[in-house]
Design an enzyme around this catalytic site. Sequence first.
Site, mmCIF file in Angstrom:
data_model
loop_
_atom_site.group_PDB
_atom_site.id
_atom_site.type_symbol
_atom_site.label_atom_id
_atom_site.label_comp_id
_atom_site.label_asym_id
_atom_site.label_seq_id
_atom_site.Cartn_x
_atom_site.Cartn_y
_atom_site.Cartn_z
ATOM 1 N N GLU A 280 -5.697 -4.821 10.576
ATOM 2 C CA GLU A 280 -4.645 -3.831 10.819
ATOM 3 C C GLU A 280 -4.923 -3.075 12.116
ATOM 4 O OE1 GLU A 280 -2.601 -2.704 6.850
ATOM 5 O OE2 GLU A 280 -4.262 -1.329 7.169
ATOM 6 N N SER B 113 3.195 -2.207 10.292
ATOM 7 C CA SER B 113 4.648 -2.313 10.474
ATOM 8 C C SER B 113 5.217 -3.684 10.098
ATOM 9 C CB SER B 113 5.052 -1.913 11.903
ATOM 10 O OG SER B 113 4.672 -0.573 12.162
ATOM 11 N N GLU C 197 -6.898 4.914 7.757
ATOM 12 C CA GLU C 197 -6.635 6.343 7.490
ATOM 13 C C GLU C 197 -7.848 6.996 6.839
ATOM 14 O OE1 GLU C 197 -2.915 5.763 5.432
ATOM 15 O OE2 GLU C 197 -2.011 5.161 7.341
ATOM 16 N N ASN D 44 0.879 -1.169 0.000
ATOM 17 C CA ASN D 44 0.000 0.000 0.000
ATOM 18 C C ASN D 44 0.913 1.215 0.000
ATOM 19 O OD1 ASN D 44 -1.816 2.047 0.527
ATOM 20 N ND2 ASN D 44 -2.274 1.401 2.630
ATOM 21 N N LYS E 233 0.166 4.240 -0.315
ATOM 22 C CA LYS E 233 -0.460 5.453 0.240
ATOM 23 C C LYS E 233 -0.192 6.632 -0.707
ATOM 24 C CE LYS E 233 -0.191 3.346 4.740
ATOM 25 N NZ LYS E 233 -0.116 3.469 6.191
ATOM 26 N N GLY F 41 2.617 -1.156 4.277
ATOM 27 C CA GLY F 41 2.693 0.261 3.936
ATOM 28 C C GLY F 41 4.137 0.699 3.727
ATOM 29 N N GLY F 42 4.725 1.310 4.748
ATOM 30 C CA GLY F 42 6.075 1.881 4.670
ATOM 31 C C GLY F 42 7.099 0.975 3.993
ATOM 32 N N GLY G 145 2.367 2.245 10.769
ATOM 33 C CA GLY G 145 3.348 3.312 10.605
ATOM 34 C C GLY G 145 4.066 3.701 11.888
ATOM 35 N N HIS H 167 -9.620 1.516 4.651
ATOM 36 C CA HIS H 167 -8.359 1.658 5.385
ATOM 37 C C HIS H 167 -8.576 2.589 6.577
ATOM 38 C CE1 HIS H 167 -4.255 2.739 6.386
ATOM 39 N NE2 HIS H 167 -3.897 1.624 5.784
HETATM 40 P P1 PGA Z 1 2.628 0.256 7.663
HETATM 41 O O1 PGA Z 1 1.173 0.506 7.030
HETATM 42 O O2 PGA Z 1 3.137 -1.015 7.081
HETATM 43 O O3 PGA Z 1 3.447 1.460 7.235
HETATM 44 O O4 PGA Z 1 2.457 0.176 9.137
HETATM 45 C C1 PGA Z 1 0.268 -0.543 6.821
HETATM 46 C C2 PGA Z 1 -1.006 -0.009 6.223
HETATM 47 O O5 PGA Z 1 -1.422 1.103 6.578
HETATM 48 O O6 PGA Z 1 -1.635 -0.666 5.362
#
Ligand code: PGA
Length: 250
Positions: A166, A212, A96, A9, A11, A233-234, A172, A94
Amino acid sequence: MRRKVIAGNWKMNMLPNEAISYIEKLTGLVKDTKNEVILCVPYTDLFYSLMQAQGTNIKIGAQNMHFEEKGAYTGEVSGQMLKAIGVEYVIIGHSERRQYYNETDESVNKKIKAAFENNLKPIVCVGESLEQRESGKTKEIITTQTRLALDGLSKDQVKNTIIAYEPIWAIGTGKTATSEDANNSIKEIREEIEKIYGKDVSDEVIIQYGGSVKSKNAKELFETSDIDGGLVGGASLDPEEFSKIVNYEE
Ligand code: PGA
């Protein structure tokens, strides 16, 4: 045996030229995996990413969509539009989007239905906040979110839904749920699906962990009984790091 699905992802990151060179690099790094590889990219990267991923085992998804097909919704993109350019997957709900853009269980449910109407496969996110976790509400929150998200879907549609568990406090932040905790929550989600749709469905539905995920913890997480891969994500922003997560068995 359920397959493993590893989805990146991005983002709100990556310009089209960056997306193209990323996919160029990733192609060689994941070409031998038996796991499913998906990149969920910003709208502006979709077309370039689809072109670059043609003929590879990398699938492309969007990060959101509107539930209506068309109309006066300035700034929105519909499932029909995504399907028309060849997108296969779409992240829905998601945290966010739930947090910053008023996404609700109701809009999540409508979007999932609209995704299926357009033959898109939804990746549906559920997860508890730190406060909810600390007050012992994790199970109630994640099973309720799951039930409401899937409400009114057919058994077949539920089988084709990917769920991403999640925990919001792990996104993050560098804090990962322990593999045992994550696996337990995912079992609770699977049991909820079994209660409503039956064991044939719950045994098949892919449930990922997200929050993470990195190459260092992927193996431990993905080798548990119920975690079927990850939403990353990251760590998905670097093709080498992401490929190590995809190739976690090595
Ligand atoms: P992250 O994000 O791996 O940076 O923690 C995961 C996500 O929001 O899907």
